[in-house]
Design a protein around this motif. Structure first.
Motif, mmCIF file in Angstrom:
data_model
loop_
_atom_site.group_PDB
_atom_site.id
_atom_site.type_symbol
_atom_site.label_atom_id
_atom_site.label_comp_id
_atom_site.label_asym_id
_atom_site.label_seq_id
_atom_site.Cartn_x
_atom_site.Cartn_y
_atom_site.Cartn_z
ATOM 1 N N LEU A 75 -5.842 16.515 -2.526
ATOM 2 C CA LEU A 75 -5.501 15.163 -2.544
ATOM 3 C C LEU A 75 -4.633 15.064 -0.976
ATOM 4 C CD1 LEU A 75 -4.198 12.801 -5.179
ATOM 5 C CD2 LEU A 75 -3.211 12.638 -2.699
ATOM 6 N N SER A 76 -5.275 13.863 -0.175
ATOM 7 C CA SER A 76 -4.659 14.073 1.109
ATOM 8 C C SER A 76 -4.594 12.546 1.474
ATOM 9 C CB SER A 76 -5.085 15.035 2.115
ATOM 10 O OG SER A 76 -6.677 14.534 2.214
ATOM 11 N N GLY A 77 -3.958 12.282 2.582
ATOM 12 C CA GLY A 77 -3.900 11.078 3.265
ATOM 13 C C GLY A 77 -2.782 10.731 3.799
ATOM 14 N N PHE A 78 -2.634 9.430 4.411
ATOM 15 C CA PHE A 78 -1.649 9.024 4.892
ATOM 16 C C PHE A 78 -1.224 7.612 4.658
ATOM 17 C CE2 PHE A 78 -5.171 8.189 7.479
ATOM 18 C CZ PHE A 78 -5.180 6.793 7.621
ATOM 19 N N LEU A 79 0.062 7.278 4.631
ATOM 20 C CA LEU A 79 0.548 6.115 4.170
ATOM 21 C C LEU A 79 1.663 5.526 5.078
ATOM 22 C CD1 LEU A 79 1.180 6.732 0.473
ATOM 23 C CD2 LEU A 79 -0.614 5.514 1.467
ATOM 24 N N ASP A 80 1.660 4.221 5.438
ATOM 25 C CA ASP A 80 2.634 3.465 6.315
ATOM 26 C C ASP A 80 4.096 3.678 5.711
ATOM 27 O OD1 ASP A 80 4.171 1.786 7.813
ATOM 28 O OD2 ASP A 80 2.649 0.455 8.367
ATOM 29 N N GLU A 81 5.069 4.346 6.519
ATOM 30 C CA GLU A 81 6.363 4.525 5.954
ATOM 31 C C GLU A 81 7.233 3.139 5.863
ATOM 32 O OE1 GLU A 81 8.881 7.495 8.147
ATOM 33 O OE2 GLU A 81 8.749 6.155 9.884
ATOM 34 N N SER A 95 9.786 5.362 0.287
ATOM 35 C CA SER A 95 10.352 6.593 -0.722
ATOM 36 C C SER A 95 9.587 7.496 -1.067
ATOM 37 C CB SER A 95 11.251 5.897 -1.855
ATOM 38 O OG SER A 95 10.257 5.194 -2.643
ATOM 39 N N ASP A 96 10.062 8.540 -1.277
ATOM 40 C CA ASP A 96 9.032 9.638 -1.968
ATOM 41 C C ASP A 96 8.507 9.222 -3.427
ATOM 42 O OD1 ASP A 96 9.696 11.412 0.110
ATOM 43 O OD2 ASP A 96 11.093 12.709 -0.977
ATOM 44 N N GLU A 97 9.263 8.505 -4.098
ATOM 45 C CA GLU A 97 8.997 7.794 -5.315
ATOM 46 C C GLU A 97 7.771 7.065 -5.390
ATOM 47 O OE1 GLU A 97 12.247 7.811 -4.252
ATOM 48 O OE2 GLU A 97 13.146 9.575 -5.415
ATOM 49 N N MET A 98 7.969 6.159 -4.350
ATOM 50 C CA MET A 98 6.791 5.156 -4.141
ATOM 51 C C MET A 98 5.433 6.023 -3.630
ATOM 52 S SD MET A 98 6.718 1.777 -1.850
ATOM 53 C CE MET A 98 5.675 0.422 -2.160
ATOM 54 N N VAL A 99 5.647 6.956 -2.846
ATOM 55 C CA VAL A 99 4.435 7.904 -2.471
ATOM 56 C C VAL A 99 4.004 8.575 -3.702
ATOM 57 C CG1 VAL A 99 3.628 9.975 -0.954
ATOM 58 C CG2 VAL A 99 5.249 8.248 0.030
ATOM 59 N N GLU A 100 4.668 9.180 -4.488
ATOM 60 C CA GLU A 100 4.274 9.501 -5.913
ATOM 61 C C GLU A 100 3.756 8.527 -6.705
ATOM 62 O OE1 GLU A 100 4.364 12.683 -6.886
ATOM 63 O OE2 GLU A 100 5.442 13.656 -5.095
ATOM 64 N N ALA A 101 4.168 7.542 -6.641
ATOM 65 C CA ALA A 101 3.489 6.480 -7.579
ATOM 66 C C ALA A 101 1.826 6.114 -6.982
ATOM 67 C CB ALA A 101 4.462 5.264 -7.567
ATOM 68 N N ALA A 102 1.556 6.090 -5.623
ATOM 69 C CA ALA A 102 0.463 5.921 -4.877
ATOM 70 C C ALA A 102 -0.307 7.167 -5.490
ATOM 71 C CB ALA A 102 0.608 5.969 -3.574
ATOM 72 N N ILE A 103 0.040 8.490 -5.425
ATOM 73 C CA ILE A 103 -0.501 9.700 -5.851
ATOM 74 C C ILE A 103 -0.950 9.370 -7.224
ATOM 75 C CG2 ILE A 103 -0.237 12.079 -6.312
ATOM 76 C CD1 ILE A 103 1.412 12.222 -3.615
ATOM 77 N N VAL A 116 0.656 14.298 1.525
ATOM 78 C CA VAL A 116 0.358 12.879 1.993
ATOM 79 C C VAL A 116 1.422 12.741 3.390
ATOM 80 C CG1 VAL A 116 0.531 10.551 1.362
ATOM 81 C CG2 VAL A 116 -0.273 12.239 -0.176
ATOM 82 N N ALA A 117 0.948 12.382 4.383
ATOM 83 C CA ALA A 117 1.613 12.086 5.648
ATOM 84 C C ALA A 117 2.297 10.503 5.582
ATOM 85 C CB ALA A 117 1.153 12.333 6.675
ATOM 86 N N ARG A 118 3.119 10.366 5.715
ATOM 87 C CA ARG A 118 3.952 8.897 6.114
ATOM 88 C C ARG A 118 3.772 8.891 7.746
ATOM 89 N NH1 ARG A 118 9.355 9.181 3.440
ATOM 90 N NH2 ARG A 118 8.461 9.736 1.487
ATOM 91 N N PHE A 119 3.269 7.724 8.138
ATOM 92 C CA PHE A 119 3.097 7.624 9.463
ATOM 93 C C PHE A 119 3.858 6.196 9.964
ATOM 94 C CE2 PHE A 119 -0.129 4.947 7.734
ATOM 95 C CZ PHE A 119 -0.176 3.672 8.972
ATOM 96 N N ARG A 120 4.315 6.203 11.256
ATOM 97 C CA ARG A 120 4.848 5.005 11.849
ATOM 98 C C ARG A 120 4.002 4.578 12.954
ATOM 99 N NH1 ARG A 120 11.099 6.301 13.362
ATOM 100 N NH2 ARG A 120 10.599 6.620 11.032
#
Length: 114
Positions: free
Chosen positions: A61-67, A72-80, A99-103
């Motif tokens: 599982l990989s990807g990137f999400l807009d920080e 929060s780590d919890e929100m990324v975990e919810a997306a996972i 999962v990378a957070r990007f700006r």
């Protein structure tokens, strides 16, 4: 389909190929309708993508999400968790993830005007 976490929700597009899944997180109200795509159009890239790719008896599982959205780590975990629950096969496999957070710092765009 929608992704929801606490007081936040957004639209998602789910793309499937065999067992693999790609999820795009975005704000559907910012998507141009077909009749609006004539001259000046803004193609919103959304909030990010996650990909679940099966490899034999495992999955990656990989990807990137807009920080600015997935702050929060919890929100990324919810997306996972969200993408994991889209496949019955993900419940019983070894699944490392990154999962990378990007700006956003800049962009390249063509909008029909120039």
């Amino acid at each position: 389909m929608r992704f929801e976490y606490q007081n936040f929700s957004c639209d998602v597009d789910v793309f499937r190929r065999d067992l693999d899944i790609v999820v795009r997180f975005y704000d559907g109200s910012r998507e141009p309708a077909e009749e609006e795509i004539v001259n000046l159009v803004i193609a919103d890239p959304g909030y990010g993508y996650l990909m679940l790719k099966f490899k034999g008896d495992a999955a990656l599982l990989s990807g990137f999400l807009d920080e600015s959205v997935f702050a929060s780590d919890e929100m990324v975990e919810a997306a996972i968790d969200f993408i994991e629950h889209l496949s019955p096969y993900s419940q019983s496999v070894y699944m490392p993830y990154h999962v990378a957070r990007f700006r956003q710092t800049s962009y390249v765009e063509y909008n029909g005007e120039y």
